[in-house]
Design a protein around this motif. Structure first.
Motif, short mmCIF file in Angstrom:
data_model
loop_
_atom_site.label_atom_id
_atom_site.label_comp_id
_atom_site.label_asym_id
_atom_site.label_seq_id
_atom_site.Cartn_x
_atom_site.Cartn_y
_atom_site.Cartn_z
N PRO A 62 0.82 -1.22 0.00
CA PRO A 62 0.00 0.00 0.00
C PRO A 62 0.86 1.27 0.00
CG PRO A 62 -0.81 -1.56 1.63
CD PRO A 62 0.50 -2.11 1.13
N LEU A 63 0.36 2.32 -0.64
CA LEU A 63 1.10 3.58 -0.76
C LEU A 63 1.48 4.15 0.60
CD1 LEU A 63 -0.76 5.31 -3.72
CD2 LEU A 63 1.39 4.04 -3.76
N ALA A 64 0.58 4.05 1.58
CA ALA A 64 0.89 4.60 2.91
C ALA A 64 2.07 3.87 3.54
CB ALA A 64 -0.34 4.50 3.81
N THR A 65 2.17 2.57 3.33
CA THR A 65 3.29 1.80 3.85
C THR A 65 4.58 2.20 3.16
OG1 THR A 65 1.81 -0.05 4.33
CG2 THR A 65 4.16 -0.55 4.24
N ARG A 66 4.53 2.39 1.85
CA ARG A 66 5.71 2.84 1.11
C ARG A 66 6.15 4.21 1.61
NH1 ARG A 66 4.37 2.03 -5.23
NH2 ARG A 66 2.82 0.43 -4.91
N ALA A 67 5.19 5.10 1.85
CA ALA A 67 5.52 6.44 2.33
C ALA A 67 6.22 6.36 3.69
CB ALA A 67 4.26 7.30 2.42
N ARG A 68 5.71 5.50 4.59
CA ARG A 68 6.35 5.36 5.91
C ARG A 68 7.78 4.83 5.76
NH1 ARG A 68 1.22 3.54 7.31
NH2 ARG A 68 1.87 1.36 7.20
N LEU A 69 7.99 3.90 4.85
CA LEU A 69 9.33 3.37 4.61
C LEU A 69 10.27 4.49 4.15
CD1 LEU A 69 11.45 1.12 4.16
CD2 LEU A 69 10.49 0.89 1.85
N LEU A 70 9.84 5.27 3.18
CA LEU A 70 10.68 6.34 2.66
C LEU A 70 10.94 7.42 3.70
CD1 LEU A 70 9.18 6.59 -0.94
CD2 LEU A 70 11.34 5.54 -0.23
N GLU A 71 9.94 7.72 4.52
CA GLU A 71 10.13 8.69 5.59
C GLU A 71 11.14 8.17 6.62
OE1 GLU A 71 6.11 9.29 6.87
OE2 GLU A 71 5.70 10.71 5.24
N SER A 72 11.08 6.88 6.92
CA SER A 72 12.03 6.29 7.85
C SER A 72 13.45 6.35 7.29
CB SER A 72 11.64 4.84 8.13
OG SER A 72 12.59 4.21 8.95
N ILE A 73 13.59 6.06 6.01
CA ILE A 73 14.91 6.15 5.38
C ILE A 73 15.43 7.58 5.46
CG2 ILE A 73 16.13 6.02 3.16
CD1 ILE A 73 14.24 3.62 2.50
N ALA A 74 14.56 8.56 5.16
CA ALA A 74 14.97 9.97 5.22
C ALA A 74 15.40 10.36 6.63
CB ALA A 74 13.83 10.86 4.73
N GLU A 75 14.67 9.90 7.64
CA GLU A 75 15.03 10.21 9.02
C GLU A 75 16.41 9.66 9.36
OE1 GLU A 75 11.90 8.83 11.57
OE2 GLU A 75 10.42 10.17 10.66
N HIS A 76 16.69 8.45 8.91
CA HIS A 76 18.00 7.86 9.19
C HIS A 76 19.11 8.62 8.46
CE1 HIS A 76 15.67 4.49 10.80
NE2 HIS A 76 16.78 4.20 11.47
N ILE A 77 18.85 9.04 7.25
CA ILE A 77 19.86 9.83 6.52
C ILE A 77 20.11 11.14 7.26
CG2 ILE A 77 20.31 11.12 4.41
CD1 ILE A 77 18.84 8.84 2.91
N LEU A 78 19.05 11.83 7.63
CA LEU A 78 19.21 13.09 8.36
C LEU A 78 19.88 12.86 9.70
CD1 LEU A 78 15.80 14.80 7.54
CD2 LEU A 78 18.06 15.40 6.63
N GLY A 79 19.65 11.70 10.30
CA GLY A 79 20.23 11.37 11.59
C GLY A 79 21.74 11.21 11.57
#
Length: 83
Positions: A62-79
């Motif tokens: 589902p698109l919402a699950t994909r969005a959460r995955l990408l947001e998590s990746i972005a948070e780790h990169i920013l981290g």
């Protein structure tokens, strides 16, 4: 998260075996650490095969699950901070 310059292939970190390259800050020309290993043809083919195999499952996610995955990746990169 510490940047190691390794390739991530199939949930494994591997050192590229086709030489190294250096990341450069385009604003200053400063070389950034670490050196990154370049992928061999075999490593590249393996990564592409694994990505192709995973795509059908990802596409049905589902698109919402994909969005959460990408947001998590972005948070780790920013981290990683300035590194």
């Amino acid at each position: 998260m510490t940047l190691t310059g390794e390739l991530l292939i199939g949930r494994r970190s591997v050192r590229g075996g086709a030489g190294v390259f250096q990341a450069i800050n385009p604003a200053t020309g400063e070389r950034l650490a670490p050196d990154f290993g370049s992928a061999t043809r075999e490593a590249l083919e393996q990564a592409c095969a694994l990505a192709a195999a995973a795509f059908d499952e990802y596409r049905s996610t589902p698109l919402a699950t994909r969005a959460r995955l990408l947001e998590s990746i972005a948070e780790h990169i920013l981290g990683t901070g300035d590194e």
